[in-house]
Design an enzyme around this catalytic site. Structure first.
Site, PDB file in Angstrom:
ATOM      1  N   LYS A 120      49.687  27.113  33.793  1.00 39.66           N
ATOM      2  CA  LYS A 120      48.472  26.951  34.587  1.00 39.66           C
ATOM      3  C   LYS A 120      47.340  26.448  33.700  1.00 39.66           C
ATOM      4  O   LYS A 120      47.147  26.917  32.580  1.00 39.66           O
ATOM      5  CB  LYS A 120      48.057  28.275  35.239  1.00 39.66           C
ATOM      6  CG  LYS A 120      46.804  28.137  36.115  1.00 39.66           C
ATOM      7  CD  LYS A 120      46.531  29.380  36.928  1.00 39.66           C
ATOM      8  CE  LYS A 120      45.943  30.495  36.086  1.00 39.66           C
ATOM      9  NZ  LYS A 120      45.480  31.625  36.924  1.00 39.66           N
ATOM     10  N   ARG A 133      47.119  36.072  43.201  1.00 44.24           N
ATOM     11  CA  ARG A 133      47.915  36.798  42.222  1.00 44.24           C
ATOM     12  C   ARG A 133      47.079  37.856  41.518  1.00 44.24           C
ATOM     13  O   ARG A 133      47.573  38.904  41.130  1.00 44.24           O
ATOM     14  CB  ARG A 133      48.603  35.859  41.255  1.00 44.24           C
ATOM     15  CG  ARG A 133      47.740  34.973  40.328  1.00 44.24           C
ATOM     16  CD  ARG A 133      47.125  35.755  39.202  1.00 44.24           C
ATOM     17  NE  ARG A 133      46.972  35.012  37.978  1.00 44.24           N
ATOM     18  CZ  ARG A 133      46.041  35.282  37.079  1.00 44.24           C
ATOM     19  NH1 ARG A 133      45.133  36.217  37.313  1.00 44.24           N
ATOM     20  NH2 ARG A 133      46.002  34.606  35.941  1.00 44.24           N
ATOM     21  N   THR A 159      34.501  35.278  46.121  1.00 50.43           N
ATOM     22  CA  THR A 159      35.790  34.882  46.683  1.00 50.43           C
ATOM     23  C   THR A 159      36.896  35.891  46.381  1.00 50.43           C
ATOM     24  O   THR A 159      37.782  36.103  47.205  1.00 50.43           O
ATOM     25  CB  THR A 159      36.212  33.504  46.142  1.00 50.43           C
ATOM     26  OG1 THR A 159      36.168  33.525  44.702  1.00 50.43           O
ATOM     27  CG2 THR A 159      35.281  32.419  46.651  1.00 50.43           C
ATOM     28  N   GLN A 160      36.869  36.534  45.207  1.00 50.19           N
ATOM     29  CA  GLN A 160      37.926  37.488  44.876  1.00 50.19           C
ATOM     30  C   GLN A 160      37.884  38.722  45.769  1.00 50.19           C
ATOM     31  O   GLN A 160      38.923  39.341  46.018  1.00 50.19           O
ATOM     32  CB  GLN A 160      37.835  37.892  43.403  1.00 50.19           C
ATOM     33  CG  GLN A 160      38.882  38.914  42.942  1.00 50.19           C
ATOM     34  CD  GLN A 160      40.324  38.521  43.196  1.00 50.19           C
ATOM     35  OE1 GLN A 160      41.187  39.360  43.452  1.00 50.19           O
ATOM     36  NE2 GLN A 160      40.635  37.221  43.143  1.00 50.19           N
ATOM     37  N   ASP A 163      26.695  43.804  46.999  1.00 55.63           N
ATOM     38  CA  ASP A 163      26.478  42.565  46.259  1.00 55.63           C
ATOM     39  C   ASP A 163      24.970  42.364  46.118  1.00 55.63           C
ATOM     40  O   ASP A 163      24.188  42.869  46.949  1.00 55.63           O
ATOM     41  CB  ASP A 163      27.105  41.365  46.985  1.00 55.63           C
ATOM     42  CG  ASP A 163      27.271  40.152  46.077  1.00 55.63           C
ATOM     43  OD1 ASP A 163      28.386  39.912  45.595  1.00 55.63           O
ATOM     44  OD2 ASP A 163      26.267  39.447  45.851  1.00 55.63           O
ATOM     45  N   VAL A 164      24.576  41.631  45.088  1.00 57.96           N
ATOM     46  CA  VAL A 164      23.151  41.321  44.922  1.00 57.96           C
ATOM     47  C   VAL A 164      22.681  40.303  45.954  1.00 57.96           C
ATOM     48  O   VAL A 164      21.477  40.142  46.175  1.00 57.96           O
ATOM     49  CB  VAL A 164      22.869  40.791  43.495  1.00 57.96           C
ATOM     50  CG1 VAL A 164      23.160  41.864  42.463  1.00 57.96           C
ATOM     51  CG2 VAL A 164      23.692  39.538  43.199  1.00 57.96           C
ATOM     52  N   GLY A 207      36.534  42.261  37.263  1.00 58.60           N
ATOM     53  CA  GLY A 207      35.580  41.247  36.838  1.00 58.60           C
ATOM     54  C   GLY A 207      35.560  40.947  35.360  1.00 58.60           C
ATOM     55  O   GLY A 207      35.254  39.828  34.957  1.00 58.60           O
ATOM     56  N   LYS A 217      32.309  41.408  28.525  1.00 61.71           N
ATOM     57  CA  LYS A 217      32.089  41.825  29.905  1.00 61.71           C
ATOM     58  C   LYS A 217      32.506  43.285  30.095  1.00 61.71           C
ATOM     59  O   LYS A 217      33.472  43.750  29.504  1.00 61.71           O
ATOM     60  CB  LYS A 217      32.883  40.939  30.872  1.00 61.71           C
ATOM     61  CG  LYS A 217      32.360  39.519  31.007  1.00 61.71           C
ATOM     62  CD  LYS A 217      33.120  38.777  32.102  1.00 61.71           C
ATOM     63  CE  LYS A 217      32.548  37.390  32.353  1.00 61.71           C
ATOM     64  NZ  LYS A 217      33.252  36.706  33.460  1.00 61.71           N
ATOM     65  N   SER A 221      42.479  44.865  34.839  1.00 67.10           N
ATOM     66  CA  SER A 221      43.193  43.613  35.105  1.00 67.10           C
ATOM     67  C   SER A 221      42.552  42.472  34.333  1.00 67.10           C
ATOM     68  O   SER A 221      41.368  42.169  34.517  1.00 67.10           O
ATOM     69  CB  SER A 221      43.163  43.308  36.603  1.00 67.10           C
ATOM     70  OG  SER A 221      43.658  42.019  36.881  1.00 67.10           O
TER      71      SER A 221
END
Length: 326
Positions: free
Chosen positions: A70, A114, A141-142, A163-164, A221, A227, A294
């Site tokens: 990918k 996935r 979108t996720q 969400d903001v 995320g 992060k 993840s």
């Protein structure tokens, strides 16, 4: 020899429950040692606030095998500046025996599916059997893929979305008119039975005080160094599962506290492959706070490409082109 060209319309039609199943098989193969997965490579482009990643792998399961690579990006400014998704990509799916390219396919939709499928696999093994509420922190979108994958493994009858961007929440709620979905604070979303965090946060946004002792969290995320979405004491108090230990310590939810020395190997319960393979001696946490970190593995892409190819060849009338001749 012909190569199928599978666009986003085809990959979007692949059932999420099928992706859930093959991703679980891929993690079983990972634990059994029947995969080949070199580290993902990065090309950083700070001048565009983005990067490209190449992710190759081979997966051999009891019922199928496949190989793929990918080529995928992460450009956070794309939606606002270019009216394009943050994450886009393509997958070349090949026959492992001959290297024949069986298909070149859109990876933008498959990457979402996935990623959500791995969360669904972890949730199926770790969340309470009667878990019925879902908190989504982040409405990009996720979050849609998470919702669709997780409702396959637990009877979700209530969802709270944070969400903001209020418009993003409204769009999400309006997409699923048949479900009880409402806007809420981070604390309200994090108090649900199952929580998925799908934000680009670089500082923790979910405190330990917000989550329940039996909550299962999918930390999605944090996919790059620096992060972190969850407060470190969530990770030290809960049972942490990772998709890949080597990858998670560099680019997952645990990477920042790991780098500071706040976490060590004793704080990592197991890899997902150990969990789904029911590795001897691995006790499954019961009625405890669990976290799935993840980072996204190339074996998941091979699995998603495999099911997309199988689905497409069953449909027929798929565009193809000859790339190689004998």
């Amino acid at each position: 020899m012909e190569t199928l060209l599978l666009d986003s319309e085809v990959t979007q039609s692949v059932p999420i429950e099928a992706v859930n199943a093959v991703v679980e098989e891929a993690f079983q193969a990972y634990e059994q040692g029947t995969v080949v997965m070199p580290p993902k490579s990065h090309i950083d482009l700070p001048q565009y606030n983005g990067d490209f990643r190449s992710m190759p792998a081979y997966v051999g399961t009891d019922s199928w095998e496949g190989a793929a690579i990918k080529w995928v990006n992460v450009h956070p400014d794309n939606p606002s500046n270019n009216n394009l998704p943050t994450v886009m990509g393509i997958i070349i799916y090949s026959d492992p025996e001959t290297l024949s390219p069986l298909a070149i396919m859109d990876a933008t939709v498959l990457t979402r599916k996935r990623t959500a499928a791995a969360a669904a696999v972890a949730t199926d093994h770790l969340a309470a059997d009667d878990a019925h509420s879902l908190g989504l922190i982040g409405a990009g979108t996720q979050s849609y893929a998470q919702f669709e994958a997780l409702t396959q493994v637990r009877p979700i009858n209530k969802a709270i979305v944070n969400d903001v961007d209020d418009d993003a929440i409204d769009t999400f709620i309006n997409t699923y008119p048949g479900f009880e979905i409402q806007a809420g604070t981070v604390h309200e979303a994090a108090a649900c039975d199952i929580v998925s965090t799908v934000t680009p946060a670089e500082e923790p946004i979910v405190p330990l005080s917000a989550v329940n002792p039996q909550t299962h969290i999918n930390a999605i995320g944090a996919d790059a160094e620096g992060k972190q979405e969850l407060s470190t004491n969530i990770l030290t108090e809960g049972c942490v599962f990772v998709d890949s230990f080597d990858q998670a310590i560099h680019a997952g939810e645990i990477n920042v506290p790991w780098g500071r020395g706040d976490l060590d190997e004793d704080d990592i319960y197991a890899e997902l492959g150990e969990l789904v393979s029911a590795t001897d001696g691995l006790a499954i946490p019961q009625n405890e706070l669990t976290i799935f970190d993840s980072t996204g593995l190339a074996i998941q892409d091979v699995a998603a490409a495999h099911v997309a190819y199988e689905y497409a060849t069953g449909l027929g009338d798929i565009p193809s082109t000859s790339l190689f001749s004998k």
